[in-house]
Write a protein that holds these residues in place. Structure first.
Motif, short mmCIF file in Angstrom:
data_model
loop_
_atom_site.label_atom_id
_atom_site.label_comp_id
_atom_site.label_asym_id
_atom_site.label_seq_id
_atom_site.Cartn_x
_atom_site.Cartn_y
_atom_site.Cartn_z
N GLY A 117 0.81 -1.22 0.00
CA GLY A 117 0.00 0.00 0.00
C GLY A 117 0.84 1.26 0.00
O GLY A 117 2.07 1.22 -0.07
N PRO A 118 0.15 2.43 0.09
CA PRO A 118 0.86 3.70 0.06
C PRO A 118 1.76 3.86 1.30
O PRO A 118 1.40 3.38 2.37
N PRO A 119 2.88 4.49 1.19
CA PRO A 119 3.52 5.07 0.01
C PRO A 119 4.39 4.06 -0.74
O PRO A 119 5.02 4.40 -1.73
N PHE A 120 4.42 2.82 -0.26
CA PHE A 120 5.33 1.81 -0.81
C PHE A 120 5.01 1.43 -2.25
O PHE A 120 5.90 1.01 -2.99
N ASP A 121 3.77 1.55 -2.67
CA ASP A 121 3.38 1.17 -4.02
C ASP A 121 3.61 2.28 -5.04
O ASP A 121 3.39 2.09 -6.23
N ASN A 122 4.08 3.43 -4.60
CA ASN A 122 4.40 4.54 -5.49
C ASN A 122 5.75 4.26 -6.15
O ASN A 122 6.76 4.05 -5.47
N PRO A 123 5.82 4.25 -7.50
CA PRO A 123 7.08 3.93 -8.19
C PRO A 123 8.23 4.87 -7.84
O PRO A 123 9.40 4.50 -7.94
N ASP A 124 7.91 6.10 -7.41
CA ASP A 124 8.95 7.07 -7.07
C ASP A 124 9.38 7.00 -5.60
O ASP A 124 10.26 7.75 -5.19
#
Length: 161
Positions: A5-12
């Motif tokens: 989940g967020p923020p871990f799934d953000n590519p940046d």
């Protein structure tokens, strides 16, 4: 990463790597330095990395509560274990010294318990990121090795009467 989940799934998302994840082998060696290693050294580093990664993956497996996700994850771990066994077989078939046997997954733990859910997710993030790096590096190594061995095998076949 989607599971975290967020923020871990953000590519940046690029958090600092904490000392608590030092059990996770890093695939960040400079490409030119990696290429300058001999085949035996690269294969042994791949084998060492996947052995350690499997220990850490076992920690993640024990923490999964969703049955479907856990089953998929266990299948993935079995594939990584098969890759490790294949690398070990390749090492011995090329005449390199036989690597030590892999420890049973349930006897060796890789990640120390995290004091919070966020730190646990951060550990898992780094585990998956490094595993991805090793898988990409291994694919390139195996393709290079295949090209070199393929040419050698073709040469031997060509010389047969």
């Amino acid at each position: 990463m989607d599971y975290l989940g967020p923020p871990f799934d953000n590519p940046d998302f690029d958090p600092p790597r904490l000392n608590r994840t030092e059990a996770i082998p890093s695939a960040t060696l400079e490409v030119s330095a990696w290429r300058n290693l001999g085949d035996q050294h690269r294969l042994m580093e791949n084998l060492r990395a996947y052995t350690l990664l499997l220990r850490c993956l076992g920690d993640v497996d024990r923490e999964l509560t969703n049955a479907a996700l856990r089953l998929t994850f266990q299948h993935f771990c079995a594939s990584v274990r098969g890759l490790t066994i294949s690398i070990s077989g390749l090492v011995t078939s090329l005449g390199y010294p036989e690597p030590t046997l892999l420890p049973p997954a349930h006897l060796d733990r890789g990640l120390s318990p995290a004091p919070s859910d966020f730190l646990k997710k951060l550990d898992h993030f780094w585990l998956m990121r490094e595993l991805q790096g090793w898988l990409l590096r291994s694919a390139k190594d195996f393709n290079r090795l295949k090209k070199r061995l393929g040419g050698f095998v073709t040469h031997l076949d060509y010389r047969r009467p």
